[in-house]
Design a protein around this motif. Structure first.
Motif, PDB file in Angstrom:
ATOM      1  N   PRO A 156      86.394  51.651  -3.279  1.00  0.00           N
ATOM      2  CA  PRO A 156      85.306  50.899  -1.813  1.00  0.00           C
ATOM      3  C   PRO A 156      85.167  49.734  -1.876  1.00  0.00           C
ATOM      4  O   PRO A 156      84.326  49.201  -0.767  1.00  0.00           O
ATOM      5  CB  PRO A 156      84.418  51.792  -2.358  1.00  0.00           C
ATOM      6  CG  PRO A 156      83.698  51.936  -3.485  1.00  0.00           C
ATOM      7  CD  PRO A 156      85.395  52.042  -3.845  1.00  0.00           C
ATOM      8  N   THR A 157      85.171  48.675  -3.007  1.00  0.00           N
ATOM      9  CA  THR A 157      84.723  47.228  -3.161  1.00  0.00           C
ATOM     10  C   THR A 157      86.172  46.438  -2.285  1.00  0.00           C
ATOM     11  O   THR A 157      86.202  45.371  -1.822  1.00  0.00           O
ATOM     12  CB  THR A 157      84.449  46.876  -3.559  1.00  0.00           C
ATOM     13  OG1 THR A 157      84.951  46.937  -4.775  1.00  0.00           O
ATOM     14  CG2 THR A 157      82.775  47.714  -4.034  1.00  0.00           C
ATOM     15  N   GLY A 158      87.498  46.574  -1.937  1.00  0.00           N
ATOM     16  CA  GLY A 158      88.906  46.272  -2.264  1.00  0.00           C
ATOM     17  C   GLY A 158      88.953  45.549  -0.902  1.00  0.00           C
ATOM     18  O   GLY A 158      87.757  46.352   0.371  1.00  0.00           O
ATOM     19  N   GLY A 159      88.937  44.642  -0.315  1.00  0.00           N
ATOM     20  CA  GLY A 159      89.449  43.980   0.662  1.00  0.00           C
ATOM     21  C   GLY A 159      90.310  43.476   1.588  1.00  0.00           C
ATOM     22  O   GLY A 159      90.614  42.803   2.329  1.00  0.00           O
ATOM     23  N   TYR A 160      91.760  44.686   1.224  1.00  0.00           N
ATOM     24  CA  TYR A 160      92.810  44.760   1.917  1.00  0.00           C
ATOM     25  C   TYR A 160      92.768  45.827   2.860  1.00  0.00           C
ATOM     26  O   TYR A 160      92.462  47.470   1.735  1.00  0.00           O
ATOM     27  CB  TYR A 160      93.803  44.338   0.458  1.00  0.00           C
ATOM     28  CG  TYR A 160      95.596  44.237   1.060  1.00  0.00           C
ATOM     29  CD1 TYR A 160      95.723  44.315   2.421  1.00  0.00           C
ATOM     30  CD2 TYR A 160      96.682  44.871   0.116  1.00  0.00           C
ATOM     31  CE1 TYR A 160      96.840  43.258   2.800  1.00  0.00           C
ATOM     32  CE2 TYR A 160      97.815  43.973   0.703  1.00  0.00           C
ATOM     33  CZ  TYR A 160      97.642  43.482   1.861  1.00  0.00           C
ATOM     34  OH  TYR A 160      99.197  43.232   2.099  1.00  0.00           O
ATOM     35  N   LYS A 161      93.061  45.514   3.938  1.00  0.00           N
ATOM     36  CA  LYS A 161      92.219  46.935   5.082  1.00  0.00           C
ATOM     37  C   LYS A 161      93.879  46.683   6.113  1.00  0.00           C
ATOM     38  O   LYS A 161      93.835  45.380   6.492  1.00  0.00           O
ATOM     39  CB  LYS A 161      91.023  47.091   4.162  1.00  0.00           C
ATOM     40  CG  LYS A 161      90.292  47.408   3.635  1.00  0.00           C
ATOM     41  CD  LYS A 161      88.807  47.787   4.990  1.00  0.00           C
ATOM     42  CE  LYS A 161      88.015  47.817   3.437  1.00  0.00           C
ATOM     43  NZ  LYS A 161      86.951  48.285   4.306  1.00  0.00           N
ATOM     44  N   CYS A 162      94.065  47.783   6.489  1.00  0.00           N
ATOM     45  CA  CYS A 162      94.540  48.353   7.842  1.00  0.00           C
ATOM     46  C   CYS A 162      93.273  49.367   8.842  1.00  0.00           C
ATOM     47  O   CYS A 162      93.474  50.288   8.823  1.00  0.00           O
ATOM     48  CB  CYS A 162      95.793  48.312   7.848  1.00  0.00           C
ATOM     49  SG  CYS A 162      96.766  48.621   9.457  1.00  0.00           S
ATOM     50  N   PHE A 163      92.814  48.616   9.983  1.00  0.00           N
ATOM     51  CA  PHE A 163      92.167  49.381  10.650  1.00  0.00           C
ATOM     52  C   PHE A 163      93.118  49.291  11.994  1.00  0.00           C
ATOM     53  O   PHE A 163      93.547  48.489  12.499  1.00  0.00           O
ATOM     54  CB  PHE A 163      90.806  48.823  11.281  1.00  0.00           C
ATOM     55  CG  PHE A 163      90.183  48.317  10.099  1.00  0.00           C
ATOM     56  CD1 PHE A 163      88.455  49.126  10.042  1.00  0.00           C
ATOM     57  CD2 PHE A 163      89.742  47.485   9.522  1.00  0.00           C
ATOM     58  CE1 PHE A 163      88.172  49.053   9.253  1.00  0.00           C
ATOM     59  CE2 PHE A 163      88.639  46.693   8.770  1.00  0.00           C
ATOM     60  CZ  PHE A 163      87.709  48.007   7.898  1.00  0.00           C
ATOM     61  N   ARG A 164      92.877  50.647  12.286  1.00  0.00           N
ATOM     62  CA  ARG A 164      93.343  51.281  13.850  1.00  0.00           C
ATOM     63  C   ARG A 164      91.785  50.398  14.724  1.00  0.00           C
ATOM     64  O   ARG A 164      90.700  50.527  14.853  1.00  0.00           O
ATOM     65  CB  ARG A 164      93.587  52.112  14.123  1.00  0.00           C
ATOM     66  CG  ARG A 164      94.357  53.181  13.250  1.00  0.00           C
ATOM     67  CD  ARG A 164      96.155  52.688  12.941  1.00  0.00           C
ATOM     68  NE  ARG A 164      96.580  53.291  14.704  1.00  0.00           N
ATOM     69  CZ  ARG A 164      97.463  54.439  15.096  1.00  0.00           C
ATOM     70  NH1 ARG A 164      97.519  55.137  13.956  1.00  0.00           N
ATOM     71  NH2 ARG A 164      97.572  54.073  16.486  1.00  0.00           N
ATOM     72  N   ARG A 165      93.547  50.702  15.877  1.00  0.00           N
ATOM     73  CA  ARG A 165      92.166  49.312  16.828  1.00  0.00           C
ATOM     74  C   ARG A 165      90.813  50.321  17.160  1.00  0.00           C
ATOM     75  O   ARG A 165      89.747  49.760  17.319  1.00  0.00           O
ATOM     76  CB  ARG A 165      92.831  48.942  18.269  1.00  0.00           C
ATOM     77  CG  ARG A 165      92.202  48.877  19.389  1.00  0.00           C
ATOM     78  CD  ARG A 165      93.610  48.911  20.601  1.00  0.00           C
ATOM     79  NE  ARG A 165      92.340  48.458  21.645  1.00  0.00           N
ATOM     80  CZ  ARG A 165      91.868  46.311  22.002  1.00  0.00           C
ATOM     81  NH1 ARG A 165      93.050  45.653  20.843  1.00  0.00           N
ATOM     82  NH2 ARG A 165      91.362  46.010  22.987  1.00  0.00           N
ATOM     83  N   HIS A 166      91.199  51.816  17.667  1.00  0.00           N
ATOM     84  CA  HIS A 166      90.049  52.486  17.882  1.00  0.00           C
ATOM     85  C   HIS A 166      89.122  52.531  16.727  1.00  0.00           C
ATOM     86  O   HIS A 166      88.029  53.048  17.148  1.00  0.00           O
ATOM     87  CB  HIS A 166      90.888  53.878  18.383  1.00  0.00           C
ATOM     88  CG  HIS A 166      91.100  54.573  17.719  1.00  0.00           C
ATOM     89  ND1 HIS A 166      92.722  54.797  16.976  1.00  0.00           N
ATOM     90  CD2 HIS A 166      90.913  55.447  16.773  1.00  0.00           C
ATOM     91  CE1 HIS A 166      92.543  55.846  16.191  1.00  0.00           C
ATOM     92  NE2 HIS A 166      91.471  56.096  15.465  1.00  0.00           N
ATOM     93  N   ALA A 167      89.667  52.739  15.618  1.00  0.00           N
ATOM     94  CA  ALA A 167      88.645  52.106  14.063  1.00  0.00           C
ATOM     95  C   ALA A 167      87.289  51.906  14.507  1.00  0.00           C
ATOM     96  O   ALA A 167      85.920  51.670  14.994  1.00  0.00           O
ATOM     97  CB  ALA A 167      89.464  53.189  13.227  1.00  0.00           C
ATOM     98  N   LEU A 168      87.588  50.012  15.265  1.00  0.00           N
ATOM     99  CA  LEU A 168      87.115  48.777  14.882  1.00  0.00           C
ATOM    100  C   LEU A 168      86.432  48.829  16.240  1.00  0.00           C
ATOM    101  O   LEU A 168      85.032  48.508  16.090  1.00  0.00           O
ATOM    102  CB  LEU A 168      87.968  47.793  14.833  1.00  0.00           C
ATOM    103  CG  LEU A 168      87.950  47.010  13.781  1.00  0.00           C
ATOM    104  CD1 LEU A 168      88.868  45.967  14.232  1.00  0.00           C
ATOM    105  CD2 LEU A 168      87.503  46.678  11.995  1.00  0.00           C
ATOM    106  N   GLN A 169      86.870  49.810  17.307  1.00  0.00           N
ATOM    107  CA  GLN A 169      85.810  49.590  18.722  1.00  0.00           C
ATOM    108  C   GLN A 169      84.850  50.893  18.374  1.00  0.00           C
ATOM    109  O   GLN A 169      84.418  51.012  19.495  1.00  0.00           O
ATOM    110  CB  GLN A 169      87.039  50.339  19.643  1.00  0.00           C
ATOM    111  CG  GLN A 169      87.602  49.415  19.937  1.00  0.00           C
ATOM    112  CD  GLN A 169      88.926  50.111  20.941  1.00  0.00           C
ATOM    113  OE1 GLN A 169      88.817  51.023  21.293  1.00  0.00           O
ATOM    114  NE2 GLN A 169      89.289  49.078  22.018  1.00  0.00           N
TER     115      GLN A 169
END
Length: 247
Positions: A156-169
């Motif tokens: 859970p502390t890792g910094g390599y991630k991919c967000f979908r647009r709606h998730a960030l929104q």
């Protein structure tokens, strides 16, 4: 193929690593854009990023006026991305500890997920060149987060991630105040609490060869306290609220 993927890389004194990272990203078999978010690096990283951007249309630079943490840098980058048409928005370290060649794997997983986490500990330990003490700190932090929050993720502390647009929104970025490890935990927890689909993919993490680590005692203490705040925010629950069945 449309350019719908953005990789956000916060930088502070990464002049030695940025050219190699940019070259590897631009050479990927999938088209990606790169946003460098520079915190007025005294070593000239920001100027170098501008020079790279002048030569490559896929590279953009966001200059911040002060160094006030990884979390604020990422939130600035997320806001920039959401003002444009990107669908897949990545976090990636600027020190080459994250392998750009993993991006196609992330994108494949993101077709059916809201957030993809790159995990150093999924089905074993995949960390190179870390001292044993640092590895134990990271592994211990992961277990601690799992215990307090209930999140089932191995890293859970890792910094390599991919967000979908709606998730960030779905996240109020203005109210994110954490940095470092705690930022990574908080962002994932907010989506997990909303019942979004989060998956992990295995990555190999290689400690930096150039420059110095940004790890500090303050970052560790902030993360230690953050998980309790998240637990309180979730009403002392250690699982997401169950979705109501549609009639």
């Amino acid at each position: 193929m449309s350019r719908n993927t953005l990789v956000i890389v916060p930088t502070y004194n990464e002049r030695e690593n940025l050219p190699s990272l940019a070259a590897r990203l631009l050479a990927l078999p999938v088209p990606v854009d790169l946003l460098v978010v520079d915190d007025r690096s005294p070593d000239g990283t920001g100027k170098l990023a501008d020079e790279l951007a002048a030569r490559h249309r896929q590279i953009q630079v966001l200059h911040r006026t002060e160094k006030n943490g990884l979390g604020r840098a990422y939130c600035a980058g997320f806001a920039w991305a959401l003002e444009r048409d990107y669908e897949f928005i990545f976090e990636m370290d600027g020190d080459l500890s994250h392998n750009p060649d993993d991006i196609p794997m992330f994108l494949e997983a993101a077709q059916s997920a809201d957030l993809v986490l790159g995990s150093r500990y999924c089905n074993g330990i995949r960390v190179l060149n870390w001292p044993f003490k640092r590895l134990m700190l990271s592994k211990g932090a992961a277990k601690y987060v799992q215990l307090i929050t209930g999140m089932p993720f191995s890293d859970p502390t890792g910094g390599y991630k991919c967000f979908r647009r709606h998730a960030l929104q779905a996240i109020d970025l203005q109210n994110i105040r954490s940095n470092g490890y705690s930022f990574q935990i908080e962002m994932t927890h907010k989506l997990w609490r909303q019942g979004m689909k989060i998956v992990e993919v295995p990555i190999i993490f290689t400690d930096r060869f150039q420059g110095s680590s940004k790890m500090s005692g303050k970052i560790v203490r902030e993360a230690f306290l953050m998980v309790w705040r998240l637990w309180l925010q979730s009403g002392l629950r250690r699982s997401p609220p169950k979705k109501k069945k549609k009639r």
